[in-house]
Design a protein around this motif. Structure first.
Motif, PDB file in Angstrom:
ATOM      1  N   VAL A 209      88.028  49.519  69.411  1.00 30.60           N
ATOM      2  CA  VAL A 209      87.432  50.043  68.180  1.00 30.60           C
ATOM      3  C   VAL A 209      86.527  48.987  67.546  1.00 30.60           C
ATOM      4  O   VAL A 209      85.426  49.287  67.084  1.00 30.60           O
ATOM      5  N   LEU A 210      86.999  47.756  67.535  1.00 29.03           N
ATOM      6  CA  LEU A 210      86.172  46.701  66.945  1.00 29.03           C
ATOM      7  C   LEU A 210      84.888  46.499  67.751  1.00 29.03           C
ATOM      8  O   LEU A 210      83.818  46.258  67.196  1.00 29.03           O
ATOM      9  N   TRP A 211      84.990  46.600  69.044  1.00 30.60           N
ATOM     10  CA  TRP A 211      83.831  46.337  69.912  1.00 30.60           C
ATOM     11  C   TRP A 211      82.852  47.510  69.932  1.00 30.60           C
ATOM     12  O   TRP A 211      81.645  47.325  69.880  1.00 30.60           O
ATOM     13  N   ASN A 212      83.399  48.698  69.983  1.00 33.89           N
ATOM     14  CA  ASN A 212      82.542  49.883  70.139  1.00 33.89           C
ATOM     15  C   ASN A 212      82.344  50.679  68.862  1.00 33.89           C
ATOM     16  O   ASN A 212      81.533  51.609  68.832  1.00 33.89           O
ATOM     17  N   GLY A 213      83.081  50.343  67.806  1.00 33.97           N
ATOM     18  CA  GLY A 213      83.027  51.158  66.611  1.00 33.97           C
ATOM     19  C   GLY A 213      83.704  52.492  66.850  1.00 33.97           C
ATOM     20  O   GLY A 213      84.327  52.712  67.901  1.00 33.97           O
ATOM     21  N   VAL A 214      83.608  53.364  65.883  1.00 30.67           N
ATOM     22  CA  VAL A 214      84.154  54.710  66.037  1.00 30.67           C
ATOM     23  C   VAL A 214      83.002  55.682  65.855  1.00 30.67           C
ATOM     24  O   VAL A 214      82.547  55.915  64.731  1.00 30.67           O
ATOM     25  N   ALA A 215      82.518  56.178  66.966  1.00 30.52           N
ATOM     26  CA  ALA A 215      81.385  57.108  66.901  1.00 30.52           C
ATOM     27  C   ALA A 215      81.749  58.299  66.028  1.00 30.52           C
ATOM     28  O   ALA A 215      82.857  58.829  66.104  1.00 30.52           O
ATOM     29  N   GLY A 216      80.822  58.698  65.177  1.00 37.68           N
ATOM     30  CA  GLY A 216      81.058  59.836  64.295  1.00 37.68           C
ATOM     31  C   GLY A 216      81.660  59.440  62.963  1.00 37.68           C
ATOM     32  O   GLY A 216      81.840  60.278  62.086  1.00 37.68           O
ATOM     33  N   SER A 217      81.992  58.171  62.818  1.00 34.86           N
ATOM     34  CA  SER A 217      82.509  57.692  61.537  1.00 34.86           C
ATOM     35  C   SER A 217      81.612  56.557  61.049  1.00 34.86           C
ATOM     36  O   SER A 217      80.606  56.238  61.669  1.00 34.86           O
ATOM     37  N   SER A 218      82.001  55.939  59.954  1.00 36.81           N
ATOM     38  CA  SER A 218      81.217  54.814  59.437  1.00 36.81           C
ATOM     39  C   SER A 218      81.696  53.477  59.979  1.00 36.81           C
ATOM     40  O   SER A 218      81.180  52.435  59.590  1.00 36.81           O
ATOM     41  N   MET A 219      82.680  53.515  60.868  1.00 40.41           N
ATOM     42  CA  MET A 219      83.173  52.275  61.460  1.00 40.41           C
ATOM     43  C   MET A 219      82.136  51.757  62.464  1.00 40.41           C
ATOM     44  O   MET A 219      81.893  52.379  63.496  1.00 40.41           O
ATOM     45  N   PRO A 220      81.491  50.615  62.141  1.00 43.39           N
ATOM     46  CA  PRO A 220      80.453  50.119  63.044  1.00 43.39           C
ATOM     47  C   PRO A 220      81.041  49.341  64.216  1.00 43.39           C
ATOM     48  O   PRO A 220      82.228  49.008  64.223  1.00 43.39           O
ATOM     49  N   ALA A 221      80.200  49.091  65.171  1.00 41.69           N
ATOM     50  CA  ALA A 221      80.585  48.235  66.295  1.00 41.69           C
ATOM     51  C   ALA A 221      80.311  46.785  65.887  1.00 41.69           C
ATOM     52  O   ALA A 221      79.239  46.468  65.399  1.00 41.69           O
ATOM     53  N   TRP A 222      81.306  45.953  66.120  1.00 40.70           N
ATOM     54  CA  TRP A 222      81.186  44.547  65.682  1.00 40.70           C
ATOM     55  C   TRP A 222      80.854  43.644  66.854  1.00 40.70           C
ATOM     56  O   TRP A 222      81.483  42.625  67.067  1.00 40.70           O
ATOM     57  N   ARG A 223      79.816  44.038  67.608  1.00 39.93           N
ATOM     58  CA  ARG A 223      79.534  43.272  68.824  1.00 39.93           C
ATOM     59  C   ARG A 223      78.899  41.913  68.567  1.00 39.93           C
ATOM     60  O   ARG A 223      78.711  41.138  69.494  1.00 39.93           O
ATOM     61  N   ASP A 224      78.515  41.651  67.316  1.00 42.46           N
ATOM     62  CA  ASP A 224      77.979  40.310  67.075  1.00 42.46           C
ATOM     63  C   ASP A 224      79.088  39.315  66.755  1.00 42.46           C
ATOM     64  O   ASP A 224      78.832  38.142  66.539  1.00 42.46           O
ATOM     65  N   GLN A 225      80.334  39.807  66.737  1.00 35.47           N
ATOM     66  CA  GLN A 225      81.454  38.885  66.526  1.00 35.47           C
ATOM     67  C   GLN A 225      81.943  38.352  67.871  1.00 35.47           C
ATOM     68  O   GLN A 225      81.898  39.052  68.878  1.00 35.47           O
ATOM     69  N   SER A 226      82.428  37.139  67.854  1.00 40.61           N
ATOM     70  CA  SER A 226      82.917  36.527  69.091  1.00 40.61           C
ATOM     71  C   SER A 226      84.245  37.169  69.486  1.00 40.61           C
ATOM     72  O   SER A 226      84.960  37.722  68.633  1.00 40.61           O
ATOM     73  N   PRO A 227      84.599  37.105  70.757  1.00 40.32           N
ATOM     74  CA  PRO A 227      85.920  37.610  71.174  1.00 40.32           C
ATOM     75  C   PRO A 227      87.049  36.972  70.393  1.00 40.32           C
ATOM     76  O   PRO A 227      88.032  37.641  70.057  1.00 40.32           O
ATOM     77  N   ALA A 228      86.927  35.682  70.073  1.00 41.16           N
ATOM     78  CA  ALA A 228      87.989  35.008  69.307  1.00 41.16           C
ATOM     79  C   ALA A 228      88.114  35.642  67.919  1.00 41.16           C
ATOM     80  O   ALA A 228      89.233  35.834  67.402  1.00 41.16           O
ATOM     81  N   ALA A 229      86.982  35.964  67.301  1.00 41.64           N
ATOM     82  CA  ALA A 229      87.024  36.585  65.981  1.00 41.64           C
ATOM     83  C   ALA A 229      87.622  37.985  66.070  1.00 41.64           C
ATOM     84  O   ALA A 229      88.412  38.396  65.208  1.00 41.64           O
TER      85      ALA A 229
END
Lengths: 61, 879
Positions: free
Chosen positions: B741-761
């Protein structure tokens, strides 16, 4: 090609100008003359006349 | 009737005075606009959401005010002093002068300010005043040509001093360049529009500001020191060099763009050679200042001397930052803003002040306060130097962070101390400007004249200073040659960097564009106009460069056909917020509305202004303007998405530049914004990765706006979003699900994809979310209840949620938002029951209160919660 055109044009223009300056003492004098005539005119201009559009009359013919 | 050269030519002191006072007023007002703009980066809510005081509109007023209101008036004031000296003749007519004064200020500058603050503008850098004002400026420039230039054509070229050359060149070529930069970009579109706009961005400085500023420098140095300049030959070499190279620089504002690489390289080369010319110019000026010491006693000369230094620094900086190695690092950053301030507030402003003070001192009836002028000099020197250093450092920090692929907001946060310091440096600058006004308006009458030192001029040999031959009856061949050469240089720049790139771009579009494309609807077109008038393009570029760091962060670089119909272009030259070229589908409309209404409710450290005026009191009540704007944002990148894959293949086959083709088409996922939410997809590699130890800080910064401090889904923005942010305390999740969910977001909702965050974050955030869960009650139903629940589930739920509860029912594929996978997320009994009874607003989940009785609802909740099990593919921390 565009770079060649820009660099080539610049070299030709600047080079030609410099060559003329080097080869012709008369040209050198002519080119430098405005800086003296300008100063002379500045000297004449100080101080500026106060106002306005009416040109001062010549004092002599 | 021309005046004789042996008597002083009359100076129209009242016109000089009027333009000088207008210049000072415009300077203070423009500086005030700039200070508010700078403050808004530190305190974004400073002016609330009043549209007229929005960041973009104030920035338009700031830059146009400095260029036309301040510098324009100051140059015109100086011309009333200098032209009679240089031509030995009066300017054409005082009435023409008053017409010019009125047109410049009452029809151009003041209405220009009013209109841009009212939202009537054009989104072209250094050309923001609307077309009606452009018309007034053009007429005024024409009047200026008629007022000041005739005298220069009556004395012969032999006597034309270099300042005269610059005045003739500056006024003539501004008359040509102004419509090229203010009108043409709005008549053409896309990359061609950007090419012409880029030319003007440089010509505004190179053909208007610089020639008139250099005219002042070459005038004041000998006039104040009493010694001729070092070499008129070198000054003329510099003059022709500048007028040849300056117009050829423009495309360096769009390096790594889709504009043909040959044009980019040509502009880069011209930029480097311009630096060589500037060395000649500055060397000549410094040699002319010999004997005046580091700080000349004469106030005007002192300002001019510092202007020479600023000119050298800003020109070397410009030549360097046009080079690709530095450009990819500093472009779009505050480095460029520092460069602009050094050019306009450093070099040009110091030259203009030097010229004003010099002319003012020589007005017999003018007051002059030397102490105030001296204080202004020091305040301005220190303030502007500190501001430029600060912005340059900020640009280096931003460039470093952008290259490092850190989250975008890291660069914004890192910039804040520099932005605060920039505000502080504005204080001495504004105080200096005020003292400049005090210096010119108070003190004793004639005090300036006393300080100029009568008889200080060096006498020159009569033969050297001999007056030239009498004026020519008409234009001599030399004038014609010079004129043709000058116009030819300008025409060459239009040909090489405007017209020719346009032809290449058209050819590329013809080969690469898909057969059909969606045009903007009326609503989207209105949204584009709002985007333009609010200056969104001055913080958000729409230009993903052909650079790996841009592509990884924002998606595939822009192709020419994608922006073919953008008129005028909205590429932008600065990034405070991220590029928006591939914004389509990245955020939900709710998110956009909430973000426009209250940016910091969603992005904690955002410096974006609030656009609450586009709403009726809440993000859930957007006015038509807000709907139009969001509709426009949803078009950004849409054409490329719709063209894929056939259009992509066609384009790939036709792009001629192999390096650019490689970058543009190397990864199919890059077709859209990398942060666009996706259903499914790959996960980041986290094996061997240790969770970052700042999970709580990450949570506070990125998550609390929606999910609330305790994760109850009650953040400030929660009420504005549909579906509402999850109450994380009511769920248990598997770690792989959270990571997904953090990486891809939730399509259809306002949850964005957080791909600019590091895996550690991301792992740290997974830990935080896990710790929030209060849903630790294991399913505890008897067999009969589970059997009843299974029957209900099979009848009513499995179509979407799948027989095994994995959210893979046959109907689910049709939904933009995936059905809940109960094997990886387990709601609490109460939460599941609530969702079943009331449905989930904004999602396909309907309310079942009227279709299932209480027993059925309770049973099916027991059953679906039983799907959750400790997953076999648990994502583990290294520890």
């Amino acid at each position: 090609m565009l770079i060649d055109l820009i660099v080539g044009s610049a070299v030709l223009l600047a080079g030609g100008y410099c060559v003329c300056w080097l080869c012709s003492p008369a040209l050198r004098a002519r080119i430098e003359r405005p800086k003296y005539t300008f100063l002379e005119q500045v000297r004449r201009q100080q101080p500026d006349p106060p106002e306005d559009a009416t040109p001062p009359r010549r004092s002599s013919p | 009737m021309p005046l004789a050269s042996t008597v002083p030519a009359p100076v129209h002191a009242s016109l000089l005075r009027a333009h000088a006072l207008a210049a000072l007023a415009a300077l203070l007002l423009s500086a005030l606009f700039g200070v508010v703009v700078a403050l808004q980066l530190v305190w974004p809510d400073l002016t609330g959401s009043a549209p007229a005081l929005g960041w973009g509109r104030l920035r338009f007023a700031h830059t146009q005010g400095i260029m036309l209101g301040w510098l324009g008036n100051a140059f015109l004031a100086f011309l009333y002093h200098a032209v009679p000296v240089l031509t030995r003749r009066a300017v054409s007519h005082p009435l023409l002068g008053w017409a010019l004064f009125g047109l410049w200020n009452a029809v151009a500058v003041i209405p220009g300010w009013v209109l841009v603050l009212a939202g009537v503008s054009q989104p072209l850098e250094w050309a923001e005043f609307p077309p009606v004002v452009d018309a007034a400026v053009l007429v005024a420039l024409l009047l200026a040509v008629v007022q000041f230039l005739p005298g220069f054509f009556r004395g012969g070229l032999d006597s034309l001093y270099v300042s005269g050359w610059y005045i003739v060149g500056g006024l003539t070529f501004t008359l040509l360049a102004y419509p090229m930069g203010n009108v043409v970009p709005a008549l053409v579109s896309g990359a061609t529009s950007a090419a012409f706009s880029g030319l003007w961005i440089h010509d505004a400085v190179g053909l208007f500001v610089t020639p008139l500023a250099l005219a002042i420098l070459y005038y004041v140095i000998p006039a104040a020191s009493g010694r001729p300049i070092y070499s008129h030959f070198l000054s003329m070499l510099g003059f022709w060099g500048l007028f040849f190279f300056y117009p050829l620089n423009g495309t360096h504002h769009y390096v790594f763009s889709v504009i043909p690489m040959a044009a980019q390289l040509g502009a880069i080369t011209a930029s480097a050679l311009l630096g060589v010319v500037v060395v000649i110019v500055v060397g000549n000026l410094l040699l002319s200042l010999r004997g005046e010491g580091w700080l000349p006693r004469d106030a005007g000369l002192r300002f001019v001397a510092v202007a020479v230094v600023f000119y050298f620094v800003v020109s070397m900086q410009g030549a360097a930052q046009a080079q690709m190695a530095l450009n990819r690092f500093t472009h779009f950053s505050d480095w460029v803003i520092g460069h602009s301030h050094l050019a306009m507030l450093g070099f040009a402003t110091f030259a203009a002040i030097g010229g004003l003070v010099h002319a003012w001192q020589r007005l017999p009836t003018a007051r002059y306060n030397p102490r105030a002028i001296d204080a202004a000099f020091w305040l301005l020197t220190l303030g502007i130097s500190a501001m430029v250093i600060d912005l340059t450092l900020a640009g280096l920090v931003q460039g470093e962070l952008w290259q490092a692929a850190t989250p975008w907001m890291d660069a914004v946060r890192a910039s804040r101390p520099y932005w605060l310091l920039r505000v502080l440096t504005a204080l001495p600058i504004v105080l200096g400007f005020m003292l400049l006004g005090v210096g010119l308006l108070t003190g004793e009458v004639g005090a300036g004249q006393a300080r100029t030192g009568p008889g200080s001029l060096t006498a020159e040999p009569a033969d050297k200073a001999a007056a030239p031959a009498a004026g020519h009856g008409g234009l001599s061949m030399a004038y014609v040659v010079s004129g043709v050469a000058g116009v030819g240089f300008f025409g060459l720049s239009l040909l090489l960097l405007g017209w020719w790139p346009g032809r290449v771009i058209d050819a590329e579009i013809a080969e690469t564009a898909p057969a059909t494309r969606l045009a903007l609807t009326d609503s989207e077109q209105r949204g584009r106009q709002i985007y333009a008038r609010e200056g969104c393009g001055y913080c958000h570029t729409q230009q993903i460069r052909f650079l790996e760091e841009d592509i990884l962060r924002f998606g595939a670089p822009n192709l020419a056909w994608e922006v073919q119909f953008d008129s005028p272009h909205l590429w932008g030259t600065r990034r405070i917020g991220p590029d928006l070229s591939r914004q389509a589908g990245v955020r939900s409309s709710d998110w956009h509305y909430a973000h426009l209404f209250a940016p910091r409710a969603l992005v904690a450290d955002s410096v974006m202004p609030s656009y609450a005026a586009l709403f009726d009191g809440a993000p859930t009540r957007p006015r038509q303007a807000a709907r139009d704007l969001v509709a426009y944002l949803e078009t950004l990148g849409r054409a490329r998405q719709l063209a894929w894959p056939e259009g992509e293949q066609q384009a790939q086959g036709a792009v001629m530049d192999t390096h650019r083709a490689h970058l543009a088409f190397s990864a199919e996922e890059l077709n859209a914004h990398p942060a666009r939410p996706r259903r499914g997809g790959t996960l980041p590699v986290v094996e061997g990765v240790t969770a970052a130890n700042d999970g709580a800080a990450l949570w506070r910064t990125h998550c609390t706006g929606c999910h609330g401090t305790a994760g109850r889904g009650d953040g400030r923005a929660a009420a504005w979003l549909r579906p509402a942010p999850a109450n994380l305390t009511e769920y248990r999740y598997t770690r792989d699900y959270l990571l997904e969910v953090l990486w891809n977001g939730v399509a259809g909702s306002s949850m964005p994809a957080w791909r600019d965050q590091s895996p550690a974050a991301l792992l740290a955030l997974v830990d935080v979310v896990e710790s929030l869960s209060g849903n630790d009650t294991a399913p505890s139903a008897d067999a009969a209840t589970l059997a009843r629940g299974a029957a209900v589930y099979a009848a009513h739920c499995a179509q979407c949620h799948g027989e095994g509860g994995r959210g893979d029912g046959f109907a689910a594929a049709e939904f933009r938002m995936a059905a809940v996978d109960f094997t990886r997320q387990q709601p609490s009994h109460e939460q599941a029951l609530r969702a079943l009874e009331e449905g989930v607003a904004g999602s396909p989940m309907a309310p079942w209160r009227d279709r299932l009785d209480a027993g059925e609802r309770d049973a099916v909740v027991h059953y679906l919660r039983s799907f959750f099990a400790t997953p076999t593919a648990e994502i583990a921390d290294a520890d």
